[in-house]
Design a protein around this motif. Structure first.
Motif, PDB file in Angstrom:
ATOM      1  N   VAL A  25       0.867  -1.188   0.000  1.00 49.27           N
ATOM      2  CA  VAL A  25       0.000   0.000   0.000  1.00 49.27           C
ATOM      3  C   VAL A  25       0.898   1.231   0.000  1.00 49.27           C
ATOM      4  O   VAL A  25       1.674   1.437   0.942  1.00 49.27           O
ATOM      5  N   THR A  26       0.829   2.041  -1.034  1.00 48.61           N
ATOM      6  CA  THR A  26       1.663   3.246  -1.076  1.00 48.61           C
ATOM      7  C   THR A  26       0.972   4.395  -0.355  1.00 48.61           C
ATOM      8  O   THR A  26      -0.252   4.438  -0.233  1.00 48.61           O
ATOM      9  N   GLY A  27       1.788   5.328   0.130  1.00 49.57           N
ATOM     10  CA  GLY A  27       1.230   6.475   0.853  1.00 49.57           C
ATOM     11  C   GLY A  27       0.529   6.071   2.118  1.00 49.57           C
ATOM     12  O   GLY A  27      -0.580   6.534   2.409  1.00 49.57           O
ATOM     13  N   VAL A  85       7.599   7.061  -4.416  1.00 48.48           N
ATOM     14  CA  VAL A  85       7.069   6.403  -5.615  1.00 48.48           C
ATOM     15  C   VAL A  85       7.568   7.034  -6.906  1.00 48.48           C
ATOM     16  O   VAL A  85       7.444   6.424  -7.980  1.00 48.48           O
ATOM     17  N   THR A  86       8.144   8.235  -6.831  1.00 48.33           N
ATOM     18  CA  THR A  86       8.696   8.860  -8.036  1.00 48.33           C
ATOM     19  C   THR A  86      10.122   8.404  -8.320  1.00 48.33           C
ATOM     20  O   THR A  86      10.702   8.802  -9.332  1.00 48.33           O
ATOM     21  N   ASP A  87      10.691   7.590  -7.454  1.00 43.63           N
ATOM     22  CA  ASP A  87      12.043   7.048  -7.621  1.00 43.63           C
ATOM     23  C   ASP A  87      11.931   5.672  -8.284  1.00 43.63           C
ATOM     24  O   ASP A  87      11.610   4.677  -7.633  1.00 43.63           O
ATOM     25  N   ALA A  88      12.197   5.603  -9.575  1.00 47.82           N
ATOM     26  CA  ALA A  88      11.983   4.369 -10.336  1.00 47.82           C
ATOM     27  C   ALA A  88      12.861   3.229  -9.831  1.00 47.82           C
ATOM     28  O   ALA A  88      12.409   2.077  -9.745  1.00 47.82           O
ATOM     29  N   GLU A  89      14.106   3.514  -9.501  1.00 44.57           N
ATOM     30  CA  GLU A  89      14.999   2.455  -9.038  1.00 44.57           C
ATOM     31  C   GLU A  89      14.531   1.877  -7.708  1.00 44.57           C
ATOM     32  O   GLU A  89      14.573   0.660  -7.495  1.00 44.57           O
ATOM     33  N   ARG A  90      14.097   2.752  -6.821  1.00 46.33           N
ATOM     34  CA  ARG A  90      13.626   2.273  -5.518  1.00 46.33           C
ATOM     35  C   ARG A  90      12.328   1.486  -5.677  1.00 46.33           C
ATOM     36  O   ARG A  90      12.110   0.492  -4.977  1.00 46.33           O
ATOM     37  N   CYS A  91      11.460   1.899  -6.594  1.00 43.78           N
ATOM     38  CA  CYS A  91      10.237   1.130  -6.860  1.00 43.78           C
ATOM     39  C   CYS A  91      10.589  -0.301  -7.271  1.00 43.78           C
ATOM     40  O   CYS A  91      10.007  -1.266  -6.770  1.00 43.78           O
ATOM     41  N   SER A 138       2.588  25.776 -12.364  1.00 46.89           N
ATOM     42  CA  SER A 138       3.816  25.729 -13.161  1.00 46.89           C
ATOM     43  C   SER A 138       4.028  24.356 -13.795  1.00 46.89           C
ATOM     44  O   SER A 138       3.454  23.352 -13.367  1.00 46.89           O
ATOM     45  N   ASP A 139       4.901  24.317 -14.789  1.00 50.17           N
ATOM     46  CA  ASP A 139       5.236  23.050 -15.447  1.00 50.17           C
ATOM     47  C   ASP A 139       5.797  22.039 -14.446  1.00 50.17           C
ATOM     48  O   ASP A 139       5.481  20.850 -14.510  1.00 50.17           O
ATOM     49  N   ASP A 140       6.643  22.514 -13.533  1.00 52.43           N
ATOM     50  CA  ASP A 140       7.240  21.602 -12.548  1.00 52.43           C
ATOM     51  C   ASP A 140       6.172  20.975 -11.654  1.00 52.43           C
ATOM     52  O   ASP A 140       6.232  19.782 -11.334  1.00 52.43           O
ATOM     53  N   GLU A 141       5.199  21.786 -11.235  1.00 54.57           N
ATOM     54  CA  GLU A 141       4.106  21.254 -10.408  1.00 54.57           C
ATOM     55  C   GLU A 141       3.295  20.217 -11.182  1.00 54.57           C
ATOM     56  O   GLU A 141       2.906  19.180 -10.639  1.00 54.57           O
ATOM     57  N   VAL A 142       3.053  20.503 -12.446  1.00 49.51           N
ATOM     58  CA  VAL A 142       2.282  19.575 -13.279  1.00 49.51           C
ATOM     59  C   VAL A 142       3.023  18.255 -13.428  1.00 49.51           C
ATOM     60  O   VAL A 142       2.452  17.171 -13.269  1.00 49.51           O
ATOM     61  N   ARG A 143       4.323  18.336 -13.726  1.00 51.10           N
ATOM     62  CA  ARG A 143       5.117  17.113 -13.887  1.00 51.10           C
ATOM     63  C   ARG A 143       5.107  16.276 -12.607  1.00 51.10           C
ATOM     64  O   ARG A 143       4.976  15.055 -12.655  1.00 51.10           O
ATOM     65  N   GLN A 144       5.275  16.927 -11.467  1.00 50.14           N
ATOM     66  CA  GLN A 144       5.298  16.204 -10.196  1.00 50.14           C
ATOM     67  C   GLN A 144       3.958  15.529  -9.928  1.00 50.14           C
ATOM     68  O   GLN A 144       3.894  14.396  -9.442  1.00 50.14           O
ATOM     69  N   ARG A 145       2.883  16.205 -10.272  1.00 50.59           N
ATOM     70  CA  ARG A 145       1.540  15.659 -10.057  1.00 50.59           C
ATOM     71  C   ARG A 145       1.338  14.396 -10.909  1.00 50.59           C
ATOM     72  O   ARG A 145       0.874  13.362 -10.419  1.00 50.59           O
ATOM     73  N   PHE A 146       1.700  14.476 -12.179  1.00 47.29           N
ATOM     74  CA  PHE A 146       1.537  13.308 -13.056  1.00 47.29           C
ATOM     75  C   PHE A 146       2.504  12.191 -12.685  1.00 47.29           C
ATOM     76  O   PHE A 146       2.146  11.009 -12.763  1.00 47.29           O
ATOM     77  N   GLU A 147       3.710  12.547 -12.298  1.00 48.56           N
ATOM     78  CA  GLU A 147       4.683  11.524 -11.900  1.00 48.56           C
ATOM     79  C   GLU A 147       4.182  10.738 -10.695  1.00 48.56           C
ATOM     80  O   GLU A 147       4.304   9.510 -10.642  1.00 48.56           O
ATOM     81  N   THR A 148       3.602  11.448  -9.731  1.00 47.85           N
ATOM     82  CA  THR A 148       3.145  10.803  -8.491  1.00 47.85           C
ATOM     83  C   THR A 148       1.857  10.018  -8.690  1.00 47.85           C
ATOM     84  O   THR A 148       1.724   8.891  -8.199  1.00 47.85           O
ATOM     85  N   MET A 149       0.894  10.586  -9.411  1.00 50.92           N
ATOM     86  CA  MET A 149      -0.458  10.018  -9.425  1.00 50.92           C
ATOM     87  C   MET A 149      -0.836   9.286 -10.705  1.00 50.92           C
ATOM     88  O   MET A 149      -1.895   8.673 -10.776  1.00 50.92           O
ATOM     89  N   THR A 150       0.030   9.343 -11.728  1.00 55.61           N
ATOM     90  CA  THR A 150      -0.260   8.616 -12.961  1.00 55.61           C
ATOM     91  C   THR A 150       0.876   7.670 -13.330  1.00 55.61           C
ATOM     92  O   THR A 150       0.679   6.464 -13.472  1.00 55.61           O
ATOM     93  N   ILE A 151       2.076   8.211 -13.471  1.00 58.76           N
ATOM     94  CA  ILE A 151       3.197   7.381 -13.917  1.00 58.76           C
ATOM     95  C   ILE A 151       3.601   6.368 -12.860  1.00 58.76           C
ATOM     96  O   ILE A 151       3.782   5.175 -13.161  1.00 58.76           O
ATOM     97  N   PRO A 157       1.940   4.874 -10.254  1.00 57.22           N
ATOM     98  CA  PRO A 157       1.074   3.710 -10.073  1.00 57.22           C
ATOM     99  C   PRO A 157       1.218   2.674 -11.185  1.00 57.22           C
ATOM    100  O   PRO A 157       1.249   1.470 -10.933  1.00 57.22           O
ATOM    101  N   LEU A 158       1.315   3.154 -12.428  1.00 54.50           N
ATOM    102  CA  LEU A 158       1.441   2.216 -13.545  1.00 54.50           C
ATOM    103  C   LEU A 158       2.824   1.590 -13.581  1.00 54.50           C
ATOM    104  O   LEU A 158       2.978   0.441 -14.010  1.00 54.50           O
ATOM    105  N   ARG A 159       3.833   2.325 -13.133  1.00 54.63           N
ATOM    106  CA  ARG A 159       5.175   1.736 -13.024  1.00 54.63           C
ATOM    107  C   ARG A 159       5.178   0.580 -12.029  1.00 54.63           C
ATOM    108  O   ARG A 159       5.705  -0.509 -12.311  1.00 54.63           O
ATOM    109  N   LEU A 160       4.603   0.811 -10.858  1.00 59.06           N
ATOM    110  CA  LEU A 160       4.562  -0.248  -9.846  1.00 59.06           C
ATOM    111  C   LEU A 160       3.757  -1.449 -10.345  1.00 59.06           C
ATOM    112  O   LEU A 160       4.131  -2.606 -10.100  1.00 59.06           O
TER     113      LEU A 160
END
Length: 274
Positions: A9-11, A62-68, A97-110, A112-115
């Motif tokens: 269970v993440t988070g 969860v945004t750390d691919a190697e640790r996942c 901002s672009d950085d906020e958008v990237r972080q949001r998608f990395e955490t909540m979209t990319i 979960p599908l990576r895991l």
């Protein structure tokens, strides 16, 4: 503690994640909660002890691919993953901002599908598995001032639907959880968002949004309600593709389907003074 059905269970440090990891332990799963620091791990263990639940914790961003990959490898073969990690936010499309958008998608979209991708070989080899992605009623509907959050959840739902079809023949079930309002710390974060966007041209709309959220909180459910639904999805022989959680989510889903777009737009603009 069961060793037959490990579920990550993440988070898991608070809110739905914490309630879920405790509920799964009580249901006989080997419950493993991911947190981002040792301090949060200690908090989770203390809460689990108070609840009489035996759980494990792992450190994971969860945004750390190697640790996942490392965590999934250590726990393989997983019976299930509950992708719960995420955060809310208030922000007009042009205020984020672009950085906020990237972080949001990395955490909540990319993430979960990576895991899910990392866990699939073990699930496929065992002929069974559960991937539960915690979305939101906003994964189906859209309102003003939360467009980027909703976009991430819409993307999660689309990818989850595709994945569900792709892995069905392998005995792996993919389920979406679509809660409405839940009493968690996320609402304090939204208050902070409103304050830091005080110079925006949408200031009045942000203030209206904050007031509406405060009214909405009276109807919100506790994290335990979502945790019970997640547990049912993991226990069911044939889980449903979607579980809508909360009366507000059910009502919002029905209204979003029934109301023409132009009416929905007018209501949004009226409520937020846009």
């Amino acid at each position: 503690m069961s060793t037959d059905r490990p579920v990550l269970v993440t988070g898991a440090n608070s809110g739905v994640g914490l309630a879920t990891v405790i509920a799964l332990a009580h249901a006989g799963f080997r419950a493993v909660g991911s947190v981002r620091s040792e301090a949060k791990a200690a908090t989770v263990q203390a809460e689990a002890a108070r609840a009489g639940a035996e759980i494990e914790t792992v450190l994971l961003d969860v945004t750390d691919a190697e640790r996942c990959a490392a965590v999934v490898g250590e726990l393989a073969p997983l019976y299930g993953i509950v992708n719960n990690a995420g955060y809310g936010g208030v922000g007009a499309i042009e205020d984020v901002s672009d950085d906020e958008v990237r972080q949001r998608f990395e955490t909540m979209t990319i993430a979960p599908l990576r895991l899910a991708r990392l866990a699939l070989p073990g699930m496929r080899a065992s002929g069974s598995g559960r991937i539960v992605n915690v979305s939101s009623v906003y994964g189906r509907a859209t309102t003003a001032l939360a467009g980027w959050y909703q976009a991430a959840k819409h993307a999660l739902e689309a990818a989850s639907d595709a994945l569900r079809i792709e892995v069905a023949a392998d005995g792996v079930h993919v389920t979406l959880i679509e809660p409405g309002g839940i009493r968690t710390e996320i609402w304090a974060d939204l208050e902070a968002d409103v304050q830091r966007r005080s110079e925006s041209r949408y200031t009045t709309a942000y203030e209206r949004s904050r007031d509406l959220i405060r009214l909405w909180q009276r109807m919100m459910i506790d994290p335990d309600a979502a945790a019970r639904t997640i547990t049912r999805a993991l226990e069911a022989k044939t889980p449903r593709p979607r579980y809508v959680v909360g009366l507000d989510a059910q009502a919002f889903t029905l209204l979003s389907r029934a109301a023409p777009t132009w009416i929905s737009d007018r209501v949004n603009r009226f409520l937020l003074d846009l």
